[in-house]
Design an enzyme around this catalytic site. Structure first.
Site, PDB file in Angstrom:
ATOM      1  N   HIS A  90       8.751 -33.797 -39.447  1.00  0.00           N
ATOM      2  CA  HIS A  90       7.519 -34.312 -40.050  1.00  0.00           C
ATOM      3  C   HIS A  90       7.186 -33.496 -41.281  1.00  0.00           C
ATOM      4  O   HIS A  90       7.434 -32.284 -41.334  1.00  0.00           O
ATOM      5  CB  HIS A  90       6.346 -34.334 -39.058  1.00  0.00           C
ATOM      6  CG  HIS A  90       5.910 -33.002 -38.528  1.00  0.00           C
ATOM      7  ND1 HIS A  90       5.025 -32.190 -39.208  1.00  0.00           N
ATOM      8  CD2 HIS A  90       6.228 -32.335 -37.389  1.00  0.00           C
ATOM      9  CE1 HIS A  90       4.815 -31.090 -38.502  1.00  0.00           C
ATOM     10  NE2 HIS A  90       5.543 -31.141 -37.393  1.00  0.00           N
ATOM     11  N   ASP A  92       3.993 -33.681 -42.720  1.00  0.00           N
ATOM     12  CA  ASP A  92       2.587 -33.301 -42.750  1.00  0.00           C
ATOM     13  C   ASP A  92       2.424 -31.916 -42.124  1.00  0.00           C
ATOM     14  O   ASP A  92       3.274 -31.464 -41.344  1.00  0.00           O
ATOM     15  CB  ASP A  92       1.721 -34.334 -42.027  1.00  0.00           C
ATOM     16  CG  ASP A  92       1.905 -34.307 -40.519  1.00  0.00           C
ATOM     17  OD1 ASP A  92       3.047 -34.475 -40.073  1.00  0.00           O
ATOM     18  OD2 ASP A  92       0.913 -34.116 -39.794  1.00  0.00           O
ATOM     19  N   ASP A 123       7.049 -25.410 -39.779  1.00  0.00           N
ATOM     20  CA  ASP A 123       6.507 -26.546 -39.027  1.00  0.00           C
ATOM     21  C   ASP A 123       5.898 -27.573 -39.983  1.00  0.00           C
ATOM     22  O   ASP A 123       4.724 -27.506 -40.286  1.00  0.00           O
ATOM     23  CB  ASP A 123       5.438 -26.012 -38.063  1.00  0.00           C
ATOM     24  CG  ASP A 123       4.837 -27.088 -37.177  1.00  0.00           C
ATOM     25  OD1 ASP A 123       5.522 -28.094 -36.926  1.00  0.00           O
ATOM     26  OD2 ASP A 123       3.691 -26.907 -36.738  1.00  0.00           O
ATOM     27  N   GLU A 156       2.014 -36.161 -37.690  1.00  0.00           N
ATOM     28  CA  GLU A 156       2.270 -35.561 -36.381  1.00  0.00           C
ATOM     29  C   GLU A 156       1.191 -34.560 -36.011  1.00  0.00           C
ATOM     30  O   GLU A 156       0.739 -34.508 -34.861  1.00  0.00           O
ATOM     31  CB  GLU A 156       3.643 -34.890 -36.377  1.00  0.00           C
ATOM     32  CG  GLU A 156       4.133 -34.468 -34.995  1.00  0.00           C
ATOM     33  CD  GLU A 156       3.620 -33.108 -34.542  1.00  0.00           C
ATOM     34  OE1 GLU A 156       3.597 -32.852 -33.327  1.00  0.00           O
ATOM     35  OE2 GLU A 156       3.208 -32.303 -35.413  1.00  0.00           O
TER      36      GLU A 156
END
Length: 451
Positions: A90, A92, A123, A156
């Site tokens: 992801h 975002d 992340d 996410e």
């Protein structure tokens, strides 16, 4: 790493990977458009789409998902008759929190003490780069031996479920023989780990009202019901004396049987202050991987600076409940709502609004894909045996994919080891882990194609 041609290629690509990660980190792609411009997320989505096109992907598309965000999809054709692997990440990110707490700017990738710092570095923008590195290494060494689908989610971190609903409406799009979720992480740096379970989650906004308006605390305090005090009572009821989560009707005694997390190591990883005890009972692994955990994420109340002598008429809180495998998140949400209502004192009015939810996940670690990954990890991490660990966080898409494609094997790897400090200030990624895991993913695709 120069032990084989794939590793040599990945090593040669690391400078480019750093440049690309810097470009991607620079987008303030927080999928909360009340706080951050939508254009930042759209810019990150376009960056990912352009990167996929640059690697020869077909059918690259920005998917408008039902929650108002975009996911990026692409398809890379492999040999005739080959298996299909879906690679997930992801783009975002979490908000940077207190930017003053960052040593370097959160949206500017900065190298320090052998790590690369920036929001999303681990992340999960680093996961996007990991997938690209693995594919480039294979292309330079005989080609990609499987059909590859890539999906990069745009919301996410918000838990709003846009990609899950889109996948349910277009079930053929993400169908694959195996799915690699690049949003987990090693148990510690240098120890190859696959995540075999994920806790689910539910997110509630709680509001307590007790008066038509604020009152002077000198004139009315002592008899007028204080909404903030009532909210504090409610939140306190969610924990036992030892800090264990206590939601009426929700079991909190499960045991974790796999890799254990030593308490002293956990204290170090969590940066617990000297003299402060851990909360809960059982092993650390029990507490963070196998049992429910409630967290108060925020409270709306007057700040200390500028506060007036007033009895508060209303107060709000954002409450997260992590739900372990074996517990239905929908049922847990109902129990949490019922608990909050039952424990609100003085007849104060209380309302709850669910703003996010995801089911827990448990992988089938006996599948052939796991053996292919174990062999790949042995190449990328010489002398180390792949470990199985849980993760306290949630990736709601996992259960959606498992339900849509029950025959697909799902593996979770990634860059979010403890030193990465994901979701906190000074998030970072280890470039060595990025390099090794990219090699592991490339070797896995080769192994899986031959299995």
């Amino acid at each position: 790493m120069t032990s084989n041609p794939v590793a040599e290629t990945v090593a040669s690509l690391m400078p480019r990977a750093k440049e690309e990660l810097a470009e991607l980190v620079a987008f303030k792609s927080v999928a909360d458009f009340d706080q951050f411009p939508r254009s930042e997320s759209e810019g990150a989505a376009c960056w990912v789409a352009d990167a996929l096109r640059g690697e020869g992907f077909e059918d690259v598309a920005l998917l408008d998902t039902p929650d108002g965000t975009q996911s990026v999809y692409g398809y890379l054709r492999g040999p005739e008759g080959a298996k299909t692997v879906l690679l997930y990440a992801h783009y975002d990110v979490q908000p940077p929190l207190d930017e003053a707490g960052w040593t370097t700017p959160p949206f500017e990738l900065t190298e320090r003490d052998g790590r690369w710092y920036g929001r999303g570095a681990a992340d999960c923008k680093g996961g996007v780069i990991m997938h690209l590195l693995a594919l480039r290494a294979l292309k330079a060494n005989g080609g990609v031996p499987v059909h590859v689908k890539v999906i990069a989610e745009g919301s996410e971190e918000m838990g709003t479920g846009g990609l899950e609903r889109y996948a349910e409406e277009h079930p053929e799009l993400l169908e694959a023989d195996t799915i690699v979720i690049g949003d987990a992480g090693n148990f510690r740096v240098g120890l190859p780990t696959v995540t075999s379970t994920l806790r689910g989650m539910t997110l509630l906004r709680v509001r307590v009202d007790s008066l038509e308006g604020n009152l002077h605390s000198g004139q009315f305090g002592g008899a007028a019901p204080d909404a903030l005090a009532a909210l504090i009572r409610v939140l306190d009821s969610l924990r036992a004396q030892d800090g264990s989560t206590t939601v009426d009707g929700l079991t909190s005694e499960a045991r974790w049987e796999g890799l254990q997390y030593e308490e002293e190591q956990f204290r170090k990883d969590a940066k617990v202050l000297d003299g402060v005890g851990l909360i809960g009972s059982g092993t650390v692994a029990d507490r963070i991987w196998a049992r429910p955990a409630v967290t108060v994420l925020g409270i709306d109340c007057p700040p200390v600076v500028g506060a007036t002598p007033s009895v508060q008429a209303s107060a709000r809180a954002l409450v997260s409940l992590r739900v372990p495998p074996g517990v239905d998140a929908v049922e847990a949400t109902k129990l949490l709502q019922a608990h909050i209502e039952a424990h609100t004192p003085w007849g104060a009015r209380v309302s709850t609004e669910q703003i996010g939810q995801g089911q827990a996940f448990r992988a089938d670690t006996s599948s052939p894909a796991y053996q292919a990954m174990a062999d790949a990890m042995a190449v990328a991490y010489p002398g180390q045996e792949m470990q199985y660990a849980g993760q306290g966080g949630s990736i709601p898409l996992c259960n959606t994919l498992a339900a849509l494609y029950p025959r697909a094997e799902i593996l979770l790897i990634g860059l979010s080891e403890p030193e990465a400090q994901i979701h906190a200030v000074n998030e970072s990624v280890s470039p060595e882990e990025l390099e090794r895991l990219s090699v592991a993913e490339a070797e896995f695709l080769r192994n899986y194609a031959a299995s």
